[in-house]
Design a protein around this motif. Structure first.
Motif, short mmCIF file in Angstrom:
data_model
loop_
_atom_site.label_atom_id
_atom_site.label_comp_id
_atom_site.label_asym_id
_atom_site.label_seq_id
_atom_site.Cartn_x
_atom_site.Cartn_y
_atom_site.Cartn_z
N TYR A 182 0.84 -1.21 0.00
CA TYR A 182 0.00 0.00 0.00
C TYR A 182 0.87 1.26 0.00
CZ TYR A 182 -3.25 3.53 1.84
OH TYR A 182 -4.00 4.67 2.04
N LEU A 183 1.90 1.28 0.84
CA LEU A 183 2.78 2.44 0.93
C LEU A 183 3.58 2.65 -0.36
CD1 LEU A 183 4.13 1.97 4.58
CD2 LEU A 183 2.45 3.66 3.79
N GLN A 184 3.90 1.55 -1.04
CA GLN A 184 4.65 1.63 -2.30
C GLN A 184 3.72 1.86 -3.50
OE1 GLN A 184 8.01 1.60 -2.77
NE2 GLN A 184 8.22 1.62 -0.54
N LYS A 185 2.41 1.95 -3.24
CA LYS A 185 1.41 2.18 -4.29
C LYS A 185 1.46 1.10 -5.37
CE LYS A 185 1.32 7.17 -3.47
NZ LYS A 185 1.48 8.53 -4.02
N ILE A 186 1.63 -0.14 -4.90
CA ILE A 186 1.62 -1.29 -5.80
C ILE A 186 0.17 -1.64 -6.15
CG2 ILE A 186 2.10 -3.77 -5.92
CD1 ILE A 186 4.60 -3.19 -4.18
N ASP A 187 -0.08 -1.88 -7.43
CA ASP A 187 -1.43 -2.19 -7.89
C ASP A 187 -1.71 -3.69 -7.90
OD1 ASP A 187 -2.26 0.58 -8.72
OD2 ASP A 187 -0.53 0.32 -10.06
N VAL A 188 -0.68 -4.47 -8.27
CA VAL A 188 -0.84 -5.91 -8.44
C VAL A 188 0.33 -6.62 -7.77
CG1 VAL A 188 -0.95 -7.82 -10.10
CG2 VAL A 188 -2.09 -5.65 -10.61
N MET A 189 0.04 -7.69 -7.03
CA MET A 189 1.10 -8.41 -6.34
C MET A 189 0.90 -9.91 -6.50
SD MET A 189 2.54 -7.73 -2.50
CE MET A 189 0.99 -8.03 -1.65
N PHE A 190 1.94 -10.58 -7.02
CA PHE A 190 1.99 -12.03 -7.05
C PHE A 190 2.83 -12.47 -5.84
CE2 PHE A 190 1.21 -11.03 -11.51
CZ PHE A 190 0.30 -12.01 -11.90
N VAL A 191 2.22 -13.18 -4.90
CA VAL A 191 2.95 -13.66 -3.73
C VAL A 191 3.50 -15.05 -4.07
CG1 VAL A 191 2.85 -14.21 -1.28
CG2 VAL A 191 1.48 -12.33 -2.20
N THR A 192 4.82 -15.15 -4.17
CA THR A 192 5.48 -16.34 -4.70
C THR A 192 6.15 -17.14 -3.59
OG1 THR A 192 7.39 -14.93 -5.16
CG2 THR A 192 5.88 -15.37 -6.99
N ASN A 193 5.37 -17.66 -2.66
CA ASN A 193 5.95 -18.43 -1.57
C ASN A 193 6.58 -19.72 -2.09
OD1 ASN A 193 5.46 -16.71 0.60
ND2 ASN A 193 3.36 -17.41 0.80
N HIS A 194 7.55 -20.22 -1.35
CA HIS A 194 8.27 -21.42 -1.77
C HIS A 194 7.41 -22.66 -1.68
CE1 HIS A 194 12.26 -19.62 -2.23
NE2 HIS A 194 12.05 -18.96 -1.12
N ASN A 195 7.18 -23.29 -2.84
CA ASN A 195 6.61 -24.63 -2.90
C ASN A 195 5.26 -24.78 -2.21
OD1 ASN A 195 9.09 -25.52 -4.17
ND2 ASN A 195 9.99 -25.38 -2.13
N THR A 196 4.50 -23.71 -2.18
CA THR A 196 3.19 -23.78 -1.55
C THR A 196 2.29 -22.64 -2.05
OG1 THR A 196 2.01 -23.91 0.57
CG2 THR A 196 3.83 -22.35 0.44
N MET A 197 1.00 -22.91 -2.04
CA MET A 197 0.02 -21.85 -2.24
C MET A 197 -0.69 -21.53 -0.94
SD MET A 197 -1.63 -22.45 -6.01
CE MET A 197 -2.62 -20.97 -5.81
N ASP A 198 -0.23 -22.18 0.13
CA ASP A 198 -0.76 -21.84 1.44
C ASP A 198 -0.44 -20.37 1.71
OD1 ASP A 198 -1.98 -22.18 3.86
OD2 ASP A 198 -0.23 -23.06 4.85
N GLY A 199 -1.43 -19.64 2.16
CA GLY A 199 -1.26 -18.21 2.39
C GLY A 199 -2.01 -17.37 1.38
N TYR A 200 -2.32 -17.96 0.20
CA TYR A 200 -3.03 -17.19 -0.83
C TYR A 200 -4.45 -16.87 -0.37
CZ TYR A 200 -5.30 -15.97 -5.23
OH TYR A 200 -6.02 -15.33 -6.21
N SER A 201 -5.20 -17.88 0.06
CA SER A 201 -6.56 -17.62 0.52
C SER A 201 -6.57 -16.74 1.76
CB SER A 201 -7.29 -18.94 0.80
OG SER A 201 -6.65 -19.66 1.84
N GLN A 202 -5.54 -16.90 2.61
CA GLN A 202 -5.46 -16.10 3.84
C GLN A 202 -5.24 -14.62 3.55
OE1 GLN A 202 -4.01 -19.03 3.22
NE2 GLN A 202 -3.68 -20.25 5.07
N ILE A 203 -4.37 -14.32 2.58
CA ILE A 203 -4.11 -12.90 2.28
C ILE A 203 -5.32 -12.27 1.59
CG2 ILE A 203 -2.99 -13.18 0.02
CD1 ILE A 203 -0.97 -11.04 0.94
#
Length: 290
Positions: free
Chosen positions: A41-62
């Motif tokens: 938010y502070l960096q005024k990012i519009d789109v973010m791909f969260v690329t966690n290691h070897n998991t998609m756990d955390g995607y639904s949580q964020i």
């Protein structure tokens, strides 16, 4: 309606922990979901791909956290994963729906990505903010140009202050289909690129070592018990006083030696298997050879 969007294509949060395949150190990143969204938010990012290691756990949580906090409603979060392949290399996958398991060959991993109509083999990350040795990025850039590949830049953020350190921009509609299509067609441009600072690298190392203390000591006790006492002293000294002159000196020496190894492998043509095997004795020996 199309607009110019700032896109973060490579960042991690706490859900990367305990998922770093084949690593003897289980902790990878201490950034919480709230910290990640706040800094985006502070960096005024519009789109973010969260690329966690070897998991998609955390995607639904964020996504859930974002939905419950109106402040972050304009930040789009899309599915991604950083997959460790059998030679310990990493493959970034964008737009996947199902988690892709680590440990496969490069071709097998790319096949799994294609099955999901996701994107990876179409592009390469030619600048990574964490490659502070510099030569790794130079090699990636040269490889990209020689093979006429699509290029993107990535922050590879593991501490909150590096979110948005390297940013891609694209003129696109703000939806995952349009973003992925622009990514595949090479419409991304470099908006900003810069390296993580030495202080940020030091902060990341402190998190990893302090969080993984007991695991490291257990491993030393099993493999080299005669070094257990000195390793325990060093770890506890670093954890309790990471900003001492001693540890800043050790950090500087380590960075200098790693740059020497990187230059010999990425520029001078030394066998890259030494990086895959990660034998500390071999790496130190290579770094010291004139």
């Amino acid at each position: 309606m199309s607009q110019v969007l700032k896109v973060e294509t490579h960042c991690h949060n706490v859900f990367s922990n305990h998922n770093n395949y084949l690593s003897r150190i289980p902790f990878d990143c201490g950034v919480t979901i709230q910290e990640q969204l706040e800094n985006a938010y502070l960096q005024k990012i519009d789109v973010m791909f969260v690329t966690n290691h070897n998991t998609m756990d955390g995607y639904s949580q964020i996504l859930e956290y974002k939905q419950n906090h109106a402040k972050y409603k304009d930040i789009e979060i899309y599915p991604a994963e950083e997959i460790t392949i059998n030679n310990k290399g990493h493959v970034l996958a964008y737009g996947i729906q199902d988690e892709i398991r680590p440990g496969m060959t490069l071709d097998e991993t790319l096949d799994e990505i294609r099955k999901q109509n996701a994107i990876s083999c179409d592009l390469i990350e030619s600048f990574n903010s964490n490659n502070v040795d510099i030569f790794s990025n130079l090699f990636a850039e040269r490889f990209t140009k020689q093979n006429k590949l699509i290029s993107i830049v990535g922050s590879d953020s593991h501490v909150k202050s590096t979110i948005g350190r390297s940013i891609n921009t694209v003129e696109s509609e703000k939806n995952v289909g349009a973003i992925l299509d622009s990514l595949k067609k090479g419409k991304f441009k470099v908006g900003k690129l810069d390296y993580a600072t030495r202080k940020e690298m030091h902060e990341h190392a402190h998190y990893i070592i302090s969080s993984s203390r007991q695991t490291i000591l257990n491993s030393i006790n099993e493999t080299n018990p005669k070094f257990h006492s000195i390793v325990k002293w060093a770890i506890d000294s670093f954890i309790s006083n990471p900003n001492s002159r001693l540890w800043h000196l050790m950090s500087s020496i380590g960075m200098y030696l790693s740059k020497r190894v990187s230059k010999k492998v990425n520029i001078n043509g030394h066998n890259p298997l030494i990086l895959e095997q990660r034998s500390w004795s071999d790496l130190i020996s290579l770094s010291l050879i004139p």
